[in-house]
Design an enzyme around this catalytic site. Structure first.
Site, short mmCIF file in Angstrom:
data_model
loop_
_atom_site.label_atom_id
_atom_site.label_comp_id
_atom_site.label_asym_id
_atom_site.label_seq_id
_atom_site.Cartn_x
_atom_site.Cartn_y
_atom_site.Cartn_z
N SER A 66 14.23 8.58 2.93
CA SER A 66 14.89 7.30 2.61
C SER A 66 13.93 6.14 2.56
O SER A 66 14.33 5.01 2.24
CB SER A 66 15.95 6.97 3.67
OG SER A 66 16.77 8.07 3.88
N THR A 198 17.08 3.48 6.22
CA THR A 198 16.01 2.47 6.09
C THR A 198 15.29 2.22 7.41
O THR A 198 15.93 2.19 8.46
CB THR A 198 16.65 1.14 5.67
OG1 THR A 198 17.20 1.31 4.39
CG2 THR A 198 15.66 0.00 5.68
N THR A 216 12.51 0.56 2.34
CA THR A 216 13.50 1.58 1.96
C THR A 216 13.35 1.95 0.50
O THR A 216 12.77 1.20 -0.28
CB THR A 216 14.93 1.04 2.19
OG1 THR A 216 15.89 2.07 1.97
CG2 THR A 216 15.25 -0.12 1.27
N ARG A 226 19.48 -2.00 -9.18
CA ARG A 226 20.20 -2.33 -7.94
C ARG A 226 19.21 -2.72 -6.84
O ARG A 226 18.20 -2.06 -6.63
CB ARG A 226 21.01 -1.12 -7.50
CG ARG A 226 21.82 -1.32 -6.21
CD ARG A 226 21.12 -0.74 -5.00
NE ARG A 226 21.99 -0.80 -3.82
CZ ARG A 226 21.56 -0.59 -2.58
NH1 ARG A 226 20.30 -0.31 -2.34
NH2 ARG A 226 22.38 -0.66 -1.57
N VAL A 227 19.50 -3.80 -6.15
CA VAL A 227 18.70 -4.22 -5.00
C VAL A 227 19.62 -4.20 -3.79
O VAL A 227 20.74 -4.69 -3.85
CB VAL A 227 18.14 -5.65 -5.23
CG1 VAL A 227 17.52 -6.20 -3.96
CG2 VAL A 227 17.13 -5.65 -6.37
N ASP A 229 20.19 -4.58 0.64
CA ASP A 229 20.10 -5.65 1.62
C ASP A 229 18.70 -5.79 2.21
O ASP A 229 18.31 -6.87 2.66
CB ASP A 229 21.09 -5.41 2.78
CG ASP A 229 20.85 -4.07 3.47
OD1 ASP A 229 20.38 -3.12 2.81
OD2 ASP A 229 21.12 -3.98 4.68
N THR A 249 20.55 -1.62 8.91
CA THR A 249 20.44 -0.41 8.09
C THR A 249 21.85 0.02 7.72
O THR A 249 22.79 -0.24 8.48
CB THR A 249 19.69 0.70 8.84
OG1 THR A 249 19.72 1.90 8.06
CG2 THR A 249 20.32 1.01 10.19
N GLY A 250 21.98 0.66 6.57
CA GLY A 250 23.31 1.13 6.17
C GLY A 250 23.64 0.75 4.75
O GLY A 250 22.74 0.57 3.92
N ASP A 251 24.92 0.62 4.48
CA ASP A 251 25.40 0.35 3.14
C ASP A 251 25.11 -1.10 2.75
O ASP A 251 25.92 -2.00 2.96
CB ASP A 251 26.90 0.64 3.07
CG ASP A 251 27.46 0.39 1.68
OD1 ASP A 251 26.70 -0.01 0.78
OD2 ASP A 251 28.67 0.59 1.50
C1 SD4 Z 1 20.18 -0.14 1.17
N1 SD4 Z 1 20.33 -0.67 3.49
O1 SD4 Z 1 19.40 -0.13 0.24
C2 SD4 Z 1 19.65 0.17 2.53
C3 SD4 Z 1 19.80 1.60 2.82
C4 SD4 Z 1 19.77 1.91 4.27
O2 SD4 Z 1 20.00 3.27 6.02
O3 SD4 Z 1 19.67 1.14 5.12
N2 SD4 Z 1 19.90 3.05 4.70
O4 SD4 Z 1 21.38 -0.35 1.04
#
Ligand code: SD4
Length: 338
Positions: A66, A198, A216, A226-227, A229, A249-251
């Site tokens: 990732s 991430t 990430t 697409r960008v 967070d 980290t996450g969505d």
């Molecule tokens: C994103 N936040 O590009 C990142 C992906 C991520 O754990 O954090 N994954 O949306």
């Protein structure tokens, strides 16, 4: 005896260690990244050096697939990178998004911070900037990313991140048009948002310096351009040497709408302890998106730290790494999601 046992039990239930500086804390069990950051500090490097080296270690090791090259191919099969670094003393930020052909995204982010007056460079132009600054242009594709991409093509480009669209009726994948144009099936289905991890990192030293960063490759099968967070200041990370730091980290598509890292830092500035600040930032998102996948780490200026995550299937406990003068080595920590 009873009191002693009670204290021992309570202590073992707490995910937090004692406050101690310097401190390195990062998302997920990316131990080698913590070790790289910790050794940067131990050998006299700055907090910015620590964050840069820690995140760069993950980029080289392709942490969890990732971070760095060869992971999360987008809809056209390309890996693109997002990264950010922030200096909590000066509030300077350098960030890159949708970076192509350059493996060391956090290094380019630092170059943006140190060699331009800008904050964020994106896409092809960010790559040209990087090449001009001496970063090597390479193909970020690997056998693994080619396989992920070709399996996805074989499966009619499912799942993906489109909504309310249909592909040309003669094709199983895009280009897509709004549904009204090509009335057809429910092709779009959300991709697996659980397959991404991430690195977000915060470093604080004994002299009151603080820095934070992220790196990430975003989300697998994302729409090109697409960008997330991670390179957005206040969303992926935020730090102020007078208040503390946070990294998420996450969505990212959902999380960036709430600037969770900024919120957590502002709460710590107001005296809220890091665990509670992290929890509030997650709660704010939960109110609107109860099913979102995400976690955040927080650290204040005294070296207290905490983390919080939203409890969803596949994320009931969130793991993160800590190194401080008490542990003197990276230690795995966890927090129960709520
Ligand atoms: C994103 N936040 O590009 C990142 C992906 C991520 O754990 O954090 N994954 O949306």
């Amino acid at each position: 005896m009873f009191t002693f046992l009670l204290i021992c039990t309570l202590t073992s239930l707490l995910p937090l260690g004692h406050a101690s500086l310097p401190l390195v804390i990062n998302t997920w069990p990316f131990k080698n990244a913590t070790a790289a950051a910790w050794s940067a500090l131990q050998s006299g490097g700055s907090v910015l050096d620590a964050v840069e080296r820690g995140c760069a270690r993950c980029e080289m090791e392709q942490c969890d697939g990732s971070v760095g090259y060869g992971g999360s191919p987008d809809e056209s099969g390309e890996t693109t990178l997002d990264a950010l670094i922030m200096n909590g003393d000066t509030m300077e930020v350098g960030a890159v998004a949708d970076l192509r052909r350059i493996k060391n995204a956090i290094g380019v982010a630092r170059a943006v911070m140190e060699h331009t007056e800008h904050t964020l460079l994106v896409g092809e132009s960010a790559s040209v900037f990087a090449e001009n600054m001496g970063f090597i242009a390479e193909d970020l594709t690997t056998n693994k990313s080619v396989n992920i991409f070709s399996e996805w093509l074989k499966g009619s480009c499912q799942p993906n991140y489109r909504k309310n669209v249909s592909p040309d009726p003669s094709k199983s994948c895009g280009p897509y048009r709004p549904k009204a144009t090509w009335k057809q099936s429910k092709r779009a289905r959300h991709a697996n948002i659980h397959a991404h991890d991430t690195i977000g990192m915060i470093a604080l030293d004994r002299d009151g310096h603080a820095a934070a960063g992220t790196s990430t490759n975003g989300l697998t099968h994302k729409v090109p351009g697409r960008v997330g967070d991670s390179p957005i200041v206040g969303a992926g990370a935020y730090v102020d040497s007078l208040a503390g730091g946070a990294a998420a980290t996450g969505d990212g598509d959902v999380m960036m709408r709430f600037l969770p890292s900024y919120l957590a830092v502002e709460l710590m500035r107001a005296g809220v302890d890091p665990s509670a600040a992290c929890k509030s930032a997650i709660s704010r998102i939960k109110r609107h998106y109860s099913e979102f996948f995400g976690a955040i780490i927080c650290a204040n200026t005294t070296g207290h730290y905490g983390a919080a995550c939203n409890k969803v299937p596949g994320l009931t406990k969130f793991h993160f790494m800590v190194a401080n003068s008490e542990t003197n080595t990276p230690v795995l920590k966890s927090v129960d999601c709520f």
